[in-house]
Write an enzyme that holds these catalytic residues in place. Structure first.
Site, PDB file in Angstrom:
ATOM      1  N   TYR A   1     -15.975  16.324 -15.906  1.00  0.00           N
ATOM      2  CA  TYR A   1     -16.684  14.975 -16.278  1.00  0.00           C
ATOM      3  C   TYR A   1     -17.860  14.718 -15.428  1.00  0.00           C
ATOM      4  O   TYR A   1     -17.387  15.273 -14.290  1.00  0.00           O
ATOM      5  CB  TYR A   1     -15.099  14.041 -15.743  1.00  0.00           C
ATOM      6  CG  TYR A   1     -15.597  12.957 -15.250  1.00  0.00           C
ATOM      7  CD1 TYR A   1     -15.835  11.978 -16.515  1.00  0.00           C
ATOM      8  CD2 TYR A   1     -15.266  12.393 -14.466  1.00  0.00           C
ATOM      9  CE1 TYR A   1     -15.862  10.543 -16.344  1.00  0.00           C
ATOM     10  CE2 TYR A   1     -15.869  10.636 -14.304  1.00  0.00           C
ATOM     11  CZ  TYR A   1     -16.003   9.849 -15.339  1.00  0.00           C
ATOM     12  OH  TYR A   1     -16.084   8.983 -15.451  1.00  0.00           O
TER      13      TYR A   1
ATOM     14  N   LYS B   1      -7.715   6.435 -19.236  1.00  0.00           N
ATOM     15  CA  LYS B   1      -8.418   6.511 -21.150  1.00  0.00           C
ATOM     16  C   LYS B   1      -7.159   6.026 -21.842  1.00  0.00           C
ATOM     17  O   LYS B   1      -6.467   5.502 -22.011  1.00  0.00           O
ATOM     18  CB  LYS B   1      -9.016   8.020 -20.694  1.00  0.00           C
ATOM     19  CG  LYS B   1      -9.772   8.261 -19.797  1.00  0.00           C
ATOM     20  CD  LYS B   1     -11.098   7.363 -19.892  1.00  0.00           C
ATOM     21  CE  LYS B   1     -11.835   7.321 -19.272  1.00  0.00           C
ATOM     22  NZ  LYS B   1     -12.385   8.680 -18.195  1.00  0.00           N
TER      23      LYS B   1
ATOM     24  N   ASP C   1      -7.489  18.813 -15.400  1.00  0.00           N
ATOM     25  CA  ASP C   1      -7.601  16.939 -15.373  1.00  0.00           C
ATOM     26  C   ASP C   1      -7.491  17.557 -16.537  1.00  0.00           C
ATOM     27  O   ASP C   1      -7.801  17.833 -18.114  1.00  0.00           O
ATOM     28  CB  ASP C   1      -9.348  17.433 -15.385  1.00  0.00           C
ATOM     29  CG  ASP C   1      -9.532  15.360 -15.759  1.00  0.00           C
ATOM     30  OD1 ASP C   1      -8.699  15.550 -16.330  1.00  0.00           O
ATOM     31  OD2 ASP C   1     -10.678  15.206 -15.013  1.00  0.00           O
TER      32      ASP C   1
ATOM     33  N   ARG D   1       1.068  -1.287   0.096  1.00  0.00           N
ATOM     34  CA  ARG D   1      -0.447  -0.236   0.092  1.00  0.00           C
ATOM     35  C   ARG D   1       1.159   1.587   0.274  1.00  0.00           C
ATOM     36  O   ARG D   1       0.753   1.992  -0.243  1.00  0.00           O
ATOM     37  CB  ARG D   1      -1.185   0.185   1.363  1.00  0.00           C
ATOM     38  CG  ARG D   1      -1.834   1.582   1.225  1.00  0.00           C
ATOM     39  CD  ARG D   1      -2.418   1.478   2.340  1.00  0.00           C
ATOM     40  NE  ARG D   1      -2.676   0.568   2.740  1.00  0.00           N
ATOM     41  CZ  ARG D   1      -1.910   0.620   4.423  1.00  0.00           C
ATOM     42  NH1 ARG D   1      -1.502   1.513   4.308  1.00  0.00           N
ATOM     43  NH2 ARG D   1      -2.249  -0.021   5.615  1.00  0.00           N
TER      44      ARG D   1
HETATM   45  C1  LIG Z   1     -12.818   9.207 -16.620  1.00  0.00           C
HETATM   46  C2  LIG Z   1     -12.430  10.250 -16.354  1.00  0.00           C
HETATM   47  C3  LIG Z   1     -12.488  10.967 -15.016  1.00  0.00           C
HETATM   48  C4  LIG Z   1     -12.814   9.730 -13.464  1.00  0.00           C
HETATM   49  O1  LIG Z   1     -11.510   8.291 -14.257  1.00  0.00           O
HETATM   50  P1  LIG Z   1     -11.761   7.435 -13.480  1.00  0.00           P
HETATM   51  O2  LIG Z   1     -10.586   6.443 -13.817  1.00  0.00           O
HETATM   52  O3  LIG Z   1     -13.340   6.794 -14.465  1.00  0.00           O
HETATM   53  O4  LIG Z   1     -12.524   7.371 -12.295  1.00  0.00           O
HETATM   54  C5  LIG Z   1     -12.280  11.786 -14.709  1.00  0.00           C
HETATM   55  N1  LIG Z   1     -11.706  12.720 -15.149  1.00  0.00           N
HETATM   56  C6  LIG Z   1     -12.818  12.826 -17.171  1.00  0.00           C
HETATM   57  C7  LIG Z   1     -11.975  13.804 -18.220  1.00  0.00           C
HETATM   58  C8  LIG Z   1     -12.553  11.587 -16.827  1.00  0.00           C
HETATM   59  O5  LIG Z   1     -12.550  11.228 -18.577  1.00  0.00           O
END
Ligand SMILES: *Cc1c(COP(=O)(O)O)cnc(C)c1O
Length: 391
Positions: free
Chosen positions: A108, A206, A181, A55
């Site tokens: 998001y 992604k 982000d 962890r």
């Molecule tokens: C998918 C996504 C998230 C969240 O991520 P997870 O891996 O699904 O928890 C946050 N910001 C954006 C822009 C995303 O596309």
């Protein structure tokens, strides 16, 4: 690449070599998956290489963190078991009850849900603004004290573009941190830390993972104190990625530059094609000159505009539903950034949780995550559905 300074190397070189020294014991060229929760101590506290319990730290996770930090050009990278876990730990590491967040109005859906439904009841104030409008951001910052301005560019799902440098400049004047982000652009196309942002976050699910086989997240930053706070909370709260997920993220990240160039070229070709179709009322893609953020995107993004294209159907919600149900190569599914093309209906799927809020999206909107297949096949696939919508 032993002893080579990677800091000046091309991003493609850094992606393959940062943190990827061959295994010292066996010479394995690929860092092993250290599937071990704990590590033998040579006498109490006698740690080999600093590892104690997974962890806290794990060698495979460290290899990914070093690799991603190298790619981003950031001093520190800390990875998590999901993008939302990364966002949660980042914000809790420096916010306290009574603090306020200024959030872009096209982010998001899960980020909005976390802030409004989880952070709100814990006493964190939330206001939503059109963050692409620097004047509107300035007015909000002058009227109230905010600890952080949250920017997503290109945004989800309308691919709206925020001028990072401009927002950083006003936010810093007012003592607010800026978090970007950067999931949609990925480090292959955009470098918010160089533009002055304090922190970058990713859903590595992604483009960084890139193969729709892991869920993960990361926080990247240069500030040593904030890094210590985030690392402390990561260990204290525990949302760490597994060694196997870290290894898949490593493998994905190695080809990021190649993939994102192809995603971007395919998406641009498809967006240009869709603009010509009468069944499409509007195409949202920052690479098109018709996009309101095109000029900023051209300056701020490097080498492409990403793989996500959104469209509004002239035939309304019904046409949007038929569009997403009728493709053969584009798979109807949430998420984005994988090698395979996906299609979805945000109002009913990814953005259902923001229905009725300031983040609500049009119900005739369809979001396409354009993969790395042959572009003519992708164009033919959307054409066959659009042709059928006429009947
Ligand atoms: C998918 C996504 C998230 C969240 O991520 P997870 O891996 O699904 O928890 C946050 N910001 C954006 C822009 C995303 O596309």
């Amino acid at each position: 690449m032993a002893n080579t300074d990677l800091s000046t190397a091309d991003i493609a070189t850094r992606a393959i070599h940062a943190g990827q020294e061959p295994d010292p014991t066996t010479g394995a060229v690929v860092p092993p998956i250290y599937m071990s929760s704990t590590f033998k101590q040579d006498g109490v506290g006698g740690l080999r290489g600093g590892y104690e319990y997974s962890r806290s730290t794990n060698p495979t996770r460290d290899a990914f963190d070093e690799q991603l930090a190298g790619v981003e050009g950031a001093k520190h990278s800390i990875s998590f078991s999901s993008g939302l876990a990364a966002i949660d730990v980042l914000l809790r590491s420096f916010l306290k009850p009574g603090d306020n967040i200024l959030l872009g109005n096209d982010v998001y859906g899960g980020t909005y849900r976390l802030l409004s439904k989880v952070f709100g009841p814990w006493g964190i104030g939330l206001d939503v603004v059109d963050v692409t409008d620097v004047q509107a951001v300035t007015e909000r910052l002058s009227a109230k004290e905010y600890a952080v301005v949250w920017v997503e560019t290109p945004s989800n799902p309308l691919l709206r573009i925020t001028d990072i440098e401009a927002v950083v400049s006003v936010a810093h004047q007012h003592g607010a941190k800026v978090v970007v982000d950067n999931t949609f652009a990925s480090p292959a196309l955009q470098h918010p830390l160089e533009d002055g942002a304090d922190v970058v976050v990713y859903s590595t699910t992604k483009y960084i993972g890139g193969h729709s086989d892991i869920v993960g997240g990361a926080v990247l930053l240069d500030d040593d104190d904030l890094y210590e706070q985030v690392a402390f909370l990561q260990n204290a709260a525990g949302a760490v990625p597994s060694p196997f997920d870290s290894w898949l993220a490593i493998r994905g990240l190695k080809t990021l530059d190649l993939r994102v160039k192809r995603h971007s070229a395919n998406a641009l070709a498809l967006a240009e094609h869709l603009e010509q179709r009468p069944e499409i009322e509007r195409v949202w893609y920052p690479g098109l000159e018709s996009h309101p953020g095109h000029a900023i995107a051209k300056r701020q993004m490097h080498g492409g505009f990403g793989g996500v294209v959104s469209v509004q159907l002239a035939g309304g919600m019904d046409a949007a539903k038929r569009f997403v149900a009728g493709t053969r190569i584009f798979t109807l599914a949430e998420s984005l950034g994988g090698v395979e093309s996906l299609i979805e209906h945000p109002a009913a799927m990814t953005h259902a949780s923001v229905s009725g809020t300031a983040l609500q999206v049009p119900d005739n909107l369809v979001r396409l995550s354009v993969g790395v297949e042959g572009k003519d096949d992708l164009i033919a696939d959307v054409d066959q559905v659009l042709d059928s919508l006429r009947g």
